[in-house]
Design a protein around this motif. Structure first.
Motif, PDB file in Angstrom:
ATOM      1  N   PRO A  81     -16.942  56.191 -25.313  1.00  0.00           N
ATOM      2  CA  PRO A  81     -16.032  55.034 -25.353  1.00  0.00           C
ATOM      3  C   PRO A  81     -15.777  54.531 -26.775  1.00  0.00           C
ATOM      4  CG  PRO A  81     -17.671  54.751 -23.618  1.00  0.00           C
ATOM      5  CD  PRO A  81     -18.101  55.947 -24.426  1.00  0.00           C
ATOM      6  N   ALA A  82     -16.823  54.518 -27.600  1.00  0.00           N
ATOM      7  CA  ALA A  82     -16.666  54.021 -28.971  1.00  0.00           C
ATOM      8  C   ALA A  82     -15.702  54.878 -29.775  1.00  0.00           C
ATOM      9  CB  ALA A  82     -18.030  53.958 -29.659  1.00  0.00           C
ATOM     10  N   PHE A  83     -15.865  56.195 -29.712  1.00  0.00           N
ATOM     11  CA  PHE A  83     -15.003  57.070 -30.498  1.00  0.00           C
ATOM     12  C   PHE A  83     -13.590  57.125 -29.941  1.00  0.00           C
ATOM     13  CE2 PHE A  83     -18.933  58.572 -32.399  1.00  0.00           C
ATOM     14  CZ  PHE A  83     -18.541  58.776 -33.711  1.00  0.00           C
ATOM     15  N   MET A  84     -13.438  56.985 -28.638  1.00  0.00           N
ATOM     16  CA  MET A  84     -12.096  56.963 -28.065  1.00  0.00           C
ATOM     17  C   MET A  84     -11.328  55.712 -28.483  1.00  0.00           C
ATOM     18  SD  MET A  84     -12.625  58.516 -24.252  1.00  0.00           S
ATOM     19  CE  MET A  84     -13.305  60.161 -24.012  1.00  0.00           C
ATOM     20  N   ALA A  85     -12.046  54.660 -28.814  1.00  0.00           N
ATOM     21  CA  ALA A  85     -11.396  53.435 -29.284  1.00  0.00           C
ATOM     22  C   ALA A  85     -11.097  53.487 -30.771  1.00  0.00           C
ATOM     23  CB  ALA A  85     -12.285  52.225 -28.972  1.00  0.00           C
ATOM     24  N   ILE A  86     -12.004  54.053 -31.567  1.00  0.00           N
ATOM     25  CA  ILE A  86     -11.895  54.000 -33.016  1.00  0.00           C
ATOM     26  C   ILE A  86     -11.092  55.155 -33.611  1.00  0.00           C
ATOM     27  CG2 ILE A  86     -13.240  54.199 -35.154  1.00  0.00           C
ATOM     28  CD1 ILE A  86     -13.239  51.396 -33.926  1.00  0.00           C
ATOM     29  N   MET A  87     -11.249  56.362 -33.081  1.00  0.00           N
ATOM     30  CA  MET A  87     -10.603  57.524 -33.700  1.00  0.00           C
ATOM     31  C   MET A  87      -9.070  57.438 -33.733  1.00  0.00           C
ATOM     32  SD  MET A  87     -12.662  59.568 -35.176  1.00  0.00           S
ATOM     33  CE  MET A  87     -11.909  61.192 -35.325  1.00  0.00           C
ATOM     34  N   PRO A  88      -8.384  56.926 -32.694  1.00  0.00           N
ATOM     35  CA  PRO A  88      -6.920  56.817 -32.804  1.00  0.00           C
ATOM     36  C   PRO A  88      -6.496  55.957 -33.989  1.00  0.00           C
ATOM     37  CG  PRO A  88      -7.589  56.582 -30.522  1.00  0.00           C
ATOM     38  CD  PRO A  88      -8.854  56.567 -31.331  1.00  0.00           C
ATOM     39  N   PHE A  89      -7.241  54.894 -34.261  1.00  0.00           N
ATOM     40  CA  PHE A  89      -6.938  54.027 -35.393  1.00  0.00           C
ATOM     41  C   PHE A  89      -7.034  54.807 -36.704  1.00  0.00           C
ATOM     42  CE2 PHE A  89      -8.745  51.300 -38.757  1.00  0.00           C
ATOM     43  CZ  PHE A  89      -7.671  50.447 -38.954  1.00  0.00           C
ATOM     44  N   TYR A  90      -8.071  55.628 -36.844  1.00  0.00           N
ATOM     45  CA  TYR A  90      -8.238  56.397 -38.060  1.00  0.00           C
ATOM     46  C   TYR A  90      -7.207  57.517 -38.169  1.00  0.00           C
ATOM     47  CZ  TYR A  90     -12.289  54.072 -39.927  1.00  0.00           C
ATOM     48  OH  TYR A  90     -13.108  53.139 -40.498  1.00  0.00           O
ATOM     49  N   LEU A  91      -6.820  58.095 -37.048  1.00  0.00           N
ATOM     50  CA  LEU A  91      -5.801  59.137 -37.079  1.00  0.00           C
ATOM     51  C   LEU A  91      -4.467  58.574 -37.555  1.00  0.00           C
ATOM     52  CD1 LEU A  91      -6.615  61.038 -33.772  1.00  0.00           C
ATOM     53  CD2 LEU A  91      -6.592  62.040 -36.054  1.00  0.00           C
ATOM     54  N   GLN A  92      -4.184  57.325 -37.212  1.00  0.00           N
ATOM     55  CA  GLN A  92      -2.912  56.704 -37.571  1.00  0.00           C
ATOM     56  C   GLN A  92      -2.863  56.278 -39.033  1.00  0.00           C
ATOM     57  OE1 GLN A  92      -2.453  53.485 -34.809  1.00  0.00           O
ATOM     58  NE2 GLN A  92      -2.427  54.827 -33.022  1.00  0.00           N
ATOM     59  N   THR A  93      -3.999  55.911 -39.584  1.00  0.00           N
ATOM     60  CA  THR A  93      -4.010  55.345 -40.934  1.00  0.00           C
ATOM     61  C   THR A  93      -4.530  56.294 -42.000  1.00  0.00           C
ATOM     62  OG1 THR A  93      -6.245  54.429 -40.637  1.00  0.00           O
ATOM     63  CG2 THR A  93      -4.389  53.049 -39.972  1.00  0.00           C
ATOM     64  N   HIS A  94      -5.172  57.371 -41.595  1.00  0.00           N
ATOM     65  CA  HIS A  94      -5.916  58.188 -42.552  1.00  0.00           C
ATOM     66  C   HIS A  94      -5.026  58.944 -43.515  1.00  0.00           C
ATOM     67  CE1 HIS A  94      -9.608  60.064 -43.928  1.00  0.00           C
ATOM     68  NE2 HIS A  94      -8.981  61.218 -43.939  1.00  0.00           N
ATOM     69  N   ARG A  95      -3.911  59.490 -43.026  1.00  0.00           N
ATOM     70  CA  ARG A  95      -3.101  60.341 -43.886  1.00  0.00           C
ATOM     71  C   ARG A  95      -2.497  59.568 -45.055  1.00  0.00           C
ATOM     72  NH1 ARG A  95       0.845  63.088 -39.830  1.00  0.00           N
ATOM     73  NH2 ARG A  95       0.529  61.106 -38.796  1.00  0.00           N
ATOM     74  N   ALA A  96      -2.135  58.306 -44.841  1.00  0.00           N
ATOM     75  CA  ALA A  96      -1.597  57.506 -45.938  1.00  0.00           C
ATOM     76  C   ALA A  96      -2.644  57.318 -47.029  1.00  0.00           C
ATOM     77  CB  ALA A  96      -1.130  56.153 -45.414  1.00  0.00           C
ATOM     78  N   GLN A  97      -3.888  57.126 -46.615  1.00  0.00           N
ATOM     79  CA  GLN A  97      -4.959  56.935 -47.589  1.00  0.00           C
ATOM     80  C   GLN A  97      -5.298  58.238 -48.304  1.00  0.00           C
ATOM     81  OE1 GLN A  97      -8.314  54.882 -45.847  1.00  0.00           O
ATOM     82  NE2 GLN A  97      -6.982  53.695 -44.510  1.00  0.00           N
ATOM     83  N   ASN A  98      -4.895  59.355 -47.738  1.00  0.00           N
ATOM     84  CA  ASN A  98      -5.185  60.650 -48.337  1.00  0.00           C
ATOM     85  C   ASN A  98      -4.096  61.118 -49.297  1.00  0.00           C
ATOM     86  OD1 ASN A  98      -7.672  61.736 -47.709  1.00  0.00           O
ATOM     87  ND2 ASN A  98      -7.037  62.355 -45.666  1.00  0.00           N
ATOM     88  N   PHE A  99      -3.087  60.273 -49.524  1.00  0.00           N
ATOM     89  CA  PHE A  99      -1.933  60.733 -50.300  1.00  0.00           C
ATOM     90  C   PHE A  99      -2.334  61.177 -51.702  1.00  0.00           C
ATOM     91  CE2 PHE A  99       1.628  59.913 -53.194  1.00  0.00           C
ATOM     92  CZ  PHE A  99       2.570  60.758 -52.638  1.00  0.00           C
ATOM     93  N   ALA A 100      -3.142  60.370 -52.396  1.00  0.00           N
ATOM     94  CA  ALA A 100      -3.529  60.712 -53.766  1.00  0.00           C
ATOM     95  C   ALA A 100      -4.315  62.016 -53.811  1.00  0.00           C
ATOM     96  CB  ALA A 100      -4.352  59.577 -54.378  1.00  0.00           C
ATOM     97  N   LYS A 101      -5.214  62.179 -52.855  1.00  0.00           N
ATOM     98  CA  LYS A 101      -6.016  63.402 -52.816  1.00  0.00           C
ATOM     99  C   LYS A 101      -5.126  64.614 -52.530  1.00  0.00           C
ATOM    100  CE  LYS A 101      -9.964  63.001 -50.766  1.00  0.00           C
ATOM    101  NZ  LYS A 101     -10.996  62.939 -49.717  1.00  0.00           N
ATOM    102  N   SER A 102      -4.139  64.442 -51.662  1.00  0.00           N
ATOM    103  CA  SER A 102      -3.248  65.550 -51.345  1.00  0.00           C
ATOM    104  C   SER A 102      -2.392  65.908 -52.551  1.00  0.00           C
ATOM    105  CB  SER A 102      -2.357  65.188 -50.156  1.00  0.00           C
ATOM    106  OG  SER A 102      -1.402  64.205 -50.517  1.00  0.00           O
TER     107      SER A 102
END
Length: 382
Positions: A39-60
Protein backbone atom coordinates in the motif's frame (compact mmCIF):
# COMPACT_ATOMS: atom_id res chain seq x y z
CA UNK A 1 13.76 -15.60 21.87
CA UNK A 2 13.43 -18.20 19.13
CA UNK A 3 12.19 -18.15 15.56
CA UNK A 4 8.83 -19.77 14.90
CA UNK A 5 6.95 -20.53 11.69
CA UNK A 6 3.90 -18.39 10.95
CA UNK A 7 0.84 -19.18 8.84
CA UNK A 8 2.38 -18.34 5.45
CA UNK A 9 5.54 -20.34 6.16
CA UNK A 10 7.68 -17.31 6.96
CA UNK A 11 9.53 -16.96 10.26
CA UNK A 12 8.40 -14.84 13.19
CA UNK A 13 9.05 -14.63 16.91
CA UNK A 14 7.33 -13.96 20.23
CA UNK A 15 8.41 -11.16 22.57
CA UNK A 16 8.26 -12.17 26.20
CA UNK A 17 8.83 -8.57 27.25
CA UNK A 18 5.68 -7.35 25.49
CA UNK A 19 3.83 -10.67 25.60
CA UNK A 20 3.04 -10.35 21.90
CA UNK A 21 4.20 -11.76 18.59
CA UNK A 22 6.21 -9.67 16.17
CA UNK A 23 3.59 -10.33 13.51
CA UNK A 24 0.19 -11.82 12.94
CA UNK A 25 -0.12 -15.59 13.12
CA UNK A 26 -1.48 -15.40 9.56
CA UNK A 27 2.07 -14.78 8.38
CA UNK A 28 4.94 -12.39 8.97
CA UNK A 29 5.73 -11.90 5.30
CA UNK A 30 2.20 -11.53 4.04
CA UNK A 31 1.18 -9.14 6.82
CA UNK A 32 4.08 -6.76 6.16
CA UNK A 33 3.51 -6.91 2.39
CA UNK A 34 -0.25 -6.47 2.38
CA UNK A 35 -0.65 -4.00 5.24
CA UNK A 36 2.51 -1.93 4.95
CA UNK A 37 4.88 -2.28 2.00
CA UNK A 38 2.57 -2.66 -1.03
CA UNK A 39 0.00 0.00 0.00
CA UNK A 40 2.79 2.46 0.84
CA UNK A 41 4.61 2.08 -2.47
CA UNK A 42 1.40 2.12 -4.48
CA UNK A 43 0.65 5.51 -2.95
CA UNK A 44 4.13 7.04 -3.20
CA UNK A 45 5.62 5.69 -6.44
CA UNK A 46 3.09 7.38 -8.81
CA UNK A 47 4.06 10.73 -7.28
CA UNK A 48 7.74 10.06 -7.94
CA UNK A 49 7.08 8.81 -11.46
CA UNK A 50 5.30 12.08 -12.26
CA UNK A 51 7.92 14.40 -10.82
CA UNK A 52 11.19 12.53 -11.21
CA UNK A 53 12.02 13.18 -14.85
CA UNK A 54 11.91 16.97 -14.44
CA UNK A 55 14.39 16.72 -11.58
CA UNK A 56 16.62 14.55 -13.76
CA UNK A 57 16.93 17.16 -16.51
CA UNK A 58 20.40 18.41 -15.52
CA UNK A 59 21.75 14.89 -15.16
CA UNK A 60 20.31 13.91 -18.54
CA UNK A 61 21.90 16.96 -20.16
CA UNK A 62 25.25 15.87 -18.76
CA UNK A 63 24.90 12.42 -20.31
CA UNK A 64 23.48 13.82 -23.52
CA UNK A 65 26.40 16.23 -23.88
CA UNK A 66 28.86 13.40 -23.36
CA UNK A 67 27.11 11.34 -26.05
CA UNK A 68 27.06 14.33 -28.42
CA UNK A 69 30.78 14.95 -27.94
CA UNK A 70 31.62 11.72 -29.69
CA UNK A 71 30.05 9.07 -31.83
CA UNK A 72 27.02 7.77 -29.96
CA UNK A 73 27.86 4.12 -30.57
CA UNK A 74 31.46 4.67 -29.48
CA UNK A 75 30.25 6.33 -26.30
CA UNK A 76 27.82 3.56 -25.43
CA UNK A 77 30.44 0.87 -25.92
CA UNK A 78 33.26 2.71 -24.14
CA UNK A 79 31.48 4.44 -21.28
CA UNK A 80 31.01 2.44 -18.11
CA UNK A 81 27.51 3.08 -16.69
CA UNK A 82 28.83 2.49 -13.18
CA UNK A 83 31.48 5.18 -13.69
CA UNK A 84 28.87 7.60 -14.95
CA UNK A 85 26.67 6.77 -11.99
CA UNK A 86 29.60 7.30 -9.61
CA UNK A 87 30.30 10.68 -11.21
CA UNK A 88 26.85 11.92 -10.28
CA UNK A 89 26.07 13.36 -6.87
CA UNK A 90 23.78 10.78 -5.22
CA UNK A 91 22.31 13.55 -3.08
CA UNK A 92 20.86 15.04 -6.26
CA UNK A 93 18.73 11.94 -6.82
CA UNK A 94 15.20 12.13 -5.43
CA UNK A 95 15.08 9.97 -2.34
CA UNK A 96 12.10 8.11 -0.92
CA UNK A 97 12.55 7.98 2.86
CA UNK A 98 10.92 5.37 5.09
CA UNK A 99 10.65 5.56 8.88
CA UNK A 100 10.23 2.01 10.15
CA UNK A 101 8.75 1.77 13.67
CA UNK A 102 10.20 -0.65 14.51
CA UNK A 103 12.82 -2.90 12.86
CA UNK A 104 11.78 -6.06 14.71
CA UNK A 105 12.78 -9.02 12.53
CA UNK A 106 13.49 -6.84 9.50
CA UNK A 107 10.57 -7.97 7.36
CA UNK A 108 9.29 -4.49 6.47
CA UNK A 109 12.77 -3.14 5.70
CA UNK A 110 13.91 -5.99 3.45
CA UNK A 111 10.56 -6.41 1.72
CA UNK A 112 10.62 -2.67 0.99
CA UNK A 113 14.01 -3.06 -0.66
CA UNK A 114 12.66 -5.94 -2.76
CA UNK A 115 9.49 -4.16 -3.88
CA UNK A 116 11.40 -0.95 -4.59
CA UNK A 117 13.93 -2.84 -6.71
CA UNK A 118 11.12 -4.53 -8.67
CA UNK A 119 9.31 -1.25 -9.29
CA UNK A 120 12.39 0.72 -10.31
CA UNK A 121 13.38 -2.11 -12.67
CA UNK A 122 9.93 -2.15 -14.20
CA UNK A 123 9.58 1.62 -14.53
CA UNK A 124 13.23 2.41 -15.26
CA UNK A 125 12.55 3.85 -18.75
CA UNK A 126 10.05 6.28 -17.23
CA UNK A 127 12.63 7.83 -14.93
CA UNK A 128 14.53 9.23 -17.90
CA UNK A 129 13.41 12.68 -19.05
CA UNK A 130 10.95 12.81 -21.92
CA UNK A 131 12.36 12.99 -25.47
CA UNK A 132 15.76 11.82 -24.24
CA UNK A 133 17.49 8.72 -25.48
CA UNK A 134 18.55 6.76 -22.43
CA UNK A 135 20.37 3.42 -22.86
CA UNK A 136 19.03 0.72 -20.58
CA UNK A 137 22.45 0.29 -18.99
CA UNK A 138 22.22 3.87 -17.71
CA UNK A 139 18.81 3.54 -16.05
CA UNK A 140 20.29 3.18 -12.54
CA UNK A 141 21.86 6.63 -12.88
CA UNK A 142 18.40 8.13 -13.16
CA UNK A 143 16.51 5.98 -10.65
CA UNK A 144 15.46 7.37 -7.27
CA UNK A 145 17.04 6.18 -4.05
CA UNK A 146 15.38 4.51 -1.09
CA UNK A 147 16.56 5.31 2.42
CA UNK A 148 15.15 3.24 5.28
CA UNK A 149 15.56 4.42 8.87
CA UNK A 150 14.50 1.73 11.36
CA UNK A 151 14.10 2.29 15.08
CA UNK A 152 14.81 -0.59 17.45
CA UNK A 153 15.93 -1.01 21.05
CA UNK A 154 16.44 -4.79 21.25
CA UNK A 155 19.68 -5.81 19.53
CA UNK A 156 18.82 -9.48 19.98
CA UNK A 157 16.37 -9.15 17.09
CA UNK A 158 19.20 -8.41 14.67
CA UNK A 159 20.68 -11.91 14.96
CA UNK A 160 17.26 -13.39 14.23
CA UNK A 161 16.81 -11.06 11.26
CA UNK A 162 20.20 -12.20 10.02
CA UNK A 163 19.02 -15.81 9.95
CA UNK A 164 15.73 -14.94 8.24
CA UNK A 165 17.23 -12.74 5.53
CA UNK A 166 20.60 -14.52 5.19
CA UNK A 167 22.71 -11.51 6.18
CA UNK A 168 26.46 -11.96 6.33
CA UNK A 169 28.47 -11.19 9.46
CA UNK A 170 30.01 -8.01 8.03
CA UNK A 171 26.62 -6.52 7.22
CA UNK A 172 25.26 -7.50 10.64
CA UNK A 173 28.23 -5.87 12.37
CA UNK A 174 27.71 -2.61 10.50
CA UNK A 175 23.99 -2.59 11.22
CA UNK A 176 24.69 -3.26 14.89
CA UNK A 177 27.02 -0.24 14.96
CA UNK A 178 24.24 1.90 13.52
CA UNK A 179 25.96 2.44 10.16
CA UNK A 180 23.98 3.24 7.04
CA UNK A 181 24.52 0.26 4.74
CA UNK A 182 23.46 -0.61 1.21
CA UNK A 183 21.18 -3.64 1.16
CA UNK A 184 20.19 -3.44 -2.53
CA UNK A 185 20.97 -1.20 -5.52
CA UNK A 186 20.02 2.38 -4.59
CA UNK A 187 18.68 1.17 -1.21
CA UNK A 188 20.22 1.91 2.18
CA UNK A 189 19.23 0.83 5.68
CA UNK A 190 20.21 2.31 9.02
CA UNK A 191 19.02 1.03 12.38
CA UNK A 192 18.90 3.67 15.11
CA UNK A 193 19.25 1.79 18.37
CA UNK A 194 17.79 2.85 21.69
CA UNK A 195 14.56 4.24 23.08
CA UNK A 196 12.28 5.01 20.14
CA UNK A 197 10.69 8.00 21.89
CA UNK A 198 14.07 9.64 22.44
CA UNK A 199 15.18 8.93 18.89
CA UNK A 200 11.93 10.28 17.42
CA UNK A 201 12.37 13.45 19.47
CA UNK A 202 15.92 13.81 18.14
CA UNK A 203 14.82 13.26 14.53
CA UNK A 204 12.06 15.84 14.99
CA UNK A 205 14.48 18.36 16.50
CA UNK A 206 16.98 17.86 13.66
CA UNK A 207 14.26 18.36 11.05
CA UNK A 208 12.91 21.51 12.72
CA UNK A 209 16.37 23.07 13.00
CA UNK A 210 17.33 22.30 9.39
CA UNK A 211 17.13 25.07 6.77
CA UNK A 212 14.16 25.11 4.43
CA UNK A 213 16.44 24.48 1.45
CA UNK A 214 20.07 23.82 0.68
CA UNK A 215 20.39 27.42 -0.52
CA UNK A 216 19.32 28.69 2.88
CA UNK A 217 22.26 26.85 4.45
CA UNK A 218 24.92 28.16 2.06
CA UNK A 219 27.50 30.27 3.88
CA UNK A 220 27.20 33.98 3.13
CA UNK A 221 30.37 36.06 2.90
CA UNK A 222 29.77 39.62 4.11
CA UNK A 223 33.16 40.63 2.63
CA UNK A 224 33.72 41.72 -0.95
CA UNK A 225 33.32 38.94 -3.48
CA UNK A 226 36.81 39.87 -4.71
CA UNK A 227 38.36 38.71 -1.48
CA UNK A 228 40.13 35.37 -1.68
CA UNK A 229 38.07 32.58 -0.09
CA UNK A 230 39.34 30.99 3.07
CA UNK A 231 41.37 27.88 2.34
CA UNK A 232 41.10 24.66 4.30
CA UNK A 233 44.30 22.78 4.95
CA UNK A 234 42.46 19.49 4.70
CA UNK A 235 39.70 19.45 2.07
CA UNK A 236 37.88 16.74 4.02
CA UNK A 237 37.68 19.06 7.00
CA UNK A 238 35.79 21.71 5.03
CA UNK A 239 32.44 22.44 6.69
CA UNK A 240 29.51 20.89 4.87
CA UNK A 241 26.17 22.56 4.52
CA UNK A 242 23.48 20.90 6.63
CA UNK A 243 20.82 18.99 4.69
CA UNK A 244 17.63 20.79 3.77
CA UNK A 245 14.61 20.09 5.95
CA UNK A 246 12.83 18.15 3.23
CA UNK A 247 15.72 15.68 3.13
CA UNK A 248 15.18 14.85 6.80
CA UNK A 249 11.45 14.20 6.53
CA UNK A 250 9.73 10.98 5.48
CA UNK A 251 7.50 9.86 2.62
CA UNK A 252 6.45 6.62 4.30
CA UNK A 253 6.06 5.63 7.95
CA UNK A 254 5.44 2.06 9.04
CA UNK A 255 3.59 2.50 12.33
CA UNK A 256 4.24 -1.04 13.50
CA UNK A 257 5.14 -1.17 17.19
CA UNK A 258 3.50 -3.60 19.59
CA UNK A 259 -0.17 -2.94 20.34
CA UNK A 260 -1.41 0.19 22.15
CA UNK A 261 -2.17 -1.85 25.24
CA UNK A 262 1.38 -3.21 25.42
CA UNK A 263 3.45 -0.42 23.86
CA UNK A 264 1.42 2.69 24.71
CA UNK A 265 4.39 5.09 24.48
CA UNK A 266 4.45 4.66 20.68
CA UNK A 267 0.77 5.46 20.24
CA UNK A 268 -1.52 8.33 21.16
CA UNK A 269 -2.02 11.97 20.19
CA UNK A 270 1.47 13.19 21.12
CA UNK A 271 3.04 10.39 19.10
CA UNK A 272 0.92 11.07 16.01
CA UNK A 273 1.66 14.81 16.22
CA UNK A 274 5.34 13.92 16.25
CA UNK A 275 4.92 11.73 13.18
CA UNK A 276 3.01 14.51 11.45
CA UNK A 277 5.98 16.82 11.99
CA UNK A 278 8.33 14.15 10.60
CA UNK A 279 6.33 13.60 7.41
CA UNK A 280 6.82 15.41 4.11
CA UNK A 281 3.96 17.50 2.74
CA UNK A 282 2.70 14.38 0.95
CA UNK A 283 3.18 11.21 2.95
CA UNK A 284 1.54 7.96 4.00
CA UNK A 285 1.52 6.04 7.27
CA UNK A 286 0.50 2.39 7.29
CA UNK A 287 -0.51 0.53 10.43
CA UNK A 288 -2.12 -2.77 11.32
CA UNK A 289 -4.23 -1.10 14.01
CA UNK A 290 -7.84 -0.07 13.49
CA UNK A 291 -8.31 0.94 17.14
CA UNK A 292 -10.99 3.66 17.13
CA UNK A 293 -9.33 5.75 19.84
CA UNK A 294 -5.95 5.66 18.12
CA UNK A 295 -7.41 6.54 14.73
CA UNK A 296 -9.34 9.44 16.24
CA UNK A 297 -6.16 10.80 17.76
CA UNK A 298 -4.36 10.42 14.42
CA UNK A 299 -7.17 12.45 12.87
CA UNK A 300 -6.80 15.16 15.52
CA UNK A 301 -3.07 15.23 14.79
CA UNK A 302 -3.92 16.23 11.21
CA UNK A 303 -3.91 12.99 9.23
CA UNK A 304 -6.57 11.72 6.87
CA UNK A 305 -7.65 8.35 8.26
CA UNK A 306 -8.77 5.40 6.14
CA UNK A 307 -9.74 1.81 6.76
CA UNK A 308 -8.15 -0.62 4.31
CA UNK A 309 -9.07 -4.19 3.38
CA UNK A 310 -5.74 -5.73 2.22
CA UNK A 311 -7.03 -8.50 -0.08
CA UNK A 312 -5.10 -9.69 -3.13
CA UNK A 313 -7.88 -8.47 -5.43
CA UNK A 314 -7.80 -4.99 -3.88
CA UNK A 315 -4.02 -4.80 -4.13
CA UNK A 316 -4.00 -6.01 -7.75
CA UNK A 317 -6.80 -3.61 -8.76
CA UNK A 318 -5.02 -0.71 -7.07
CA UNK A 319 -1.77 -1.61 -8.78
CA UNK A 320 -3.34 -1.61 -12.24
CA UNK A 321 -5.25 1.63 -11.59
CA UNK A 322 -2.16 3.40 -10.20
CA UNK A 323 0.36 2.29 -12.80
CA UNK A 324 -1.70 1.29 -15.85
CA UNK A 325 -0.73 4.35 -17.89
CA UNK A 326 2.93 4.05 -16.94
CA UNK A 327 2.95 0.35 -17.80
CA UNK A 328 1.37 0.99 -21.18
CA UNK A 329 3.82 3.77 -22.03
CA UNK A 330 6.87 1.80 -20.94
CA UNK A 331 5.70 -1.31 -22.77
CA UNK A 332 5.94 -3.43 -19.63
CA UNK A 333 3.44 -6.03 -18.59
CA UNK A 334 1.49 -5.49 -15.40
CA UNK A 335 2.16 -9.13 -14.55
CA UNK A 336 5.78 -8.21 -13.87
CA UNK A 337 4.98 -7.39 -10.24
CA UNK A 338 1.40 -7.90 -9.20
CA UNK A 339 -1.52 -9.19 -11.24
CA UNK A 340 -4.12 -11.85 -10.61
CA UNK A 341 -3.06 -13.69 -13.79
CA UNK A 342 0.69 -13.40 -13.21
CA UNK A 343 2.62 -16.62 -12.83
CA UNK A 344 5.17 -14.94 -10.57
CA UNK A 345 2.46 -13.70 -8.21
CA UNK A 346 0.43 -16.91 -7.99
CA UNK A 347 2.17 -17.93 -4.77
CA UNK A 348 1.41 -14.54 -3.23
CA UNK A 349 -2.18 -14.72 -4.46
CA UNK A 350 -2.69 -18.21 -3.04
CA UNK A 351 -1.20 -17.28 0.31
CA UNK A 352 -3.46 -14.25 0.63
CA UNK A 353 -6.59 -16.01 -0.59
CA UNK A 354 -6.04 -19.01 1.68
CA UNK A 355 -5.69 -16.73 4.67
CA UNK A 356 -8.29 -14.09 3.72
CA UNK A 357 -10.74 -15.08 6.47
CA UNK A 358 -7.93 -14.44 8.97
CA UNK A 359 -6.47 -11.25 7.52
CA UNK A 360 -7.91 -8.28 9.36
CA UNK A 361 -8.41 -4.78 8.05
CA UNK A 362 -5.67 -2.23 8.58
CA UNK A 363 -5.46 1.56 8.53
CA UNK A 364 -3.85 4.11 6.25
CA UNK A 365 -3.07 7.66 7.38
CA UNK A 366 -2.27 10.38 4.86
CA UNK A 367 -0.74 13.83 4.92
CA UNK A 368 -1.48 15.92 1.86
CA UNK A 369 -3.30 14.77 -1.26
CA UNK A 370 -1.89 11.46 -2.50
CA UNK A 371 -4.76 10.81 -4.89
CA UNK A 372 -5.89 7.61 -3.22
CA UNK A 373 -9.07 7.42 -5.28
CA UNK A 374 -7.39 4.55 -7.12
CA UNK A 375 -7.18 2.46 -3.96
CA UNK A 376 -9.61 -0.44 -3.95
CA UNK A 377 -10.88 -1.48 -0.52
CA UNK A 378 -10.15 1.92 1.03
CA UNK A 379 -12.85 3.72 3.04
CA UNK A 380 -12.52 6.99 4.89
CA UNK A 381 -13.23 6.73 8.59
CA UNK A 382 -16.04 8.98 9.75
Amino acid sequence: MELIFTGDGSLGAFSEQYDESYSSSVGARIEKLSKHVLPAFMAIMPFYLQTHRAQNFAKSQNLQNQIASQNQQDFLTSQNPQEFLASQNPQDAPTIRILDICFGLGWSAFLSAQVFADMTRLFAPRFCPASFFCPASFYPAFAPRLQIISLEKDKHTLALAGKIHSLDSSLLARLERGDEVNIAPNVSLQIIWGDARENLARLEKEAKSAPESALDSAPKNPQSTLESPQKCENPQSAPKNPPARQNLLFDIVYQDPFSPSKNAELWGLAHFKQLYNLCKTQAIITTYSTNAKQMQEACVAGFGVYRFAPSFENLAQTYRASFGAELAESGAQDSDILDSDAQDSNALKNIINENMPKIRASSILTKGDLGLENFAGLKIRQ
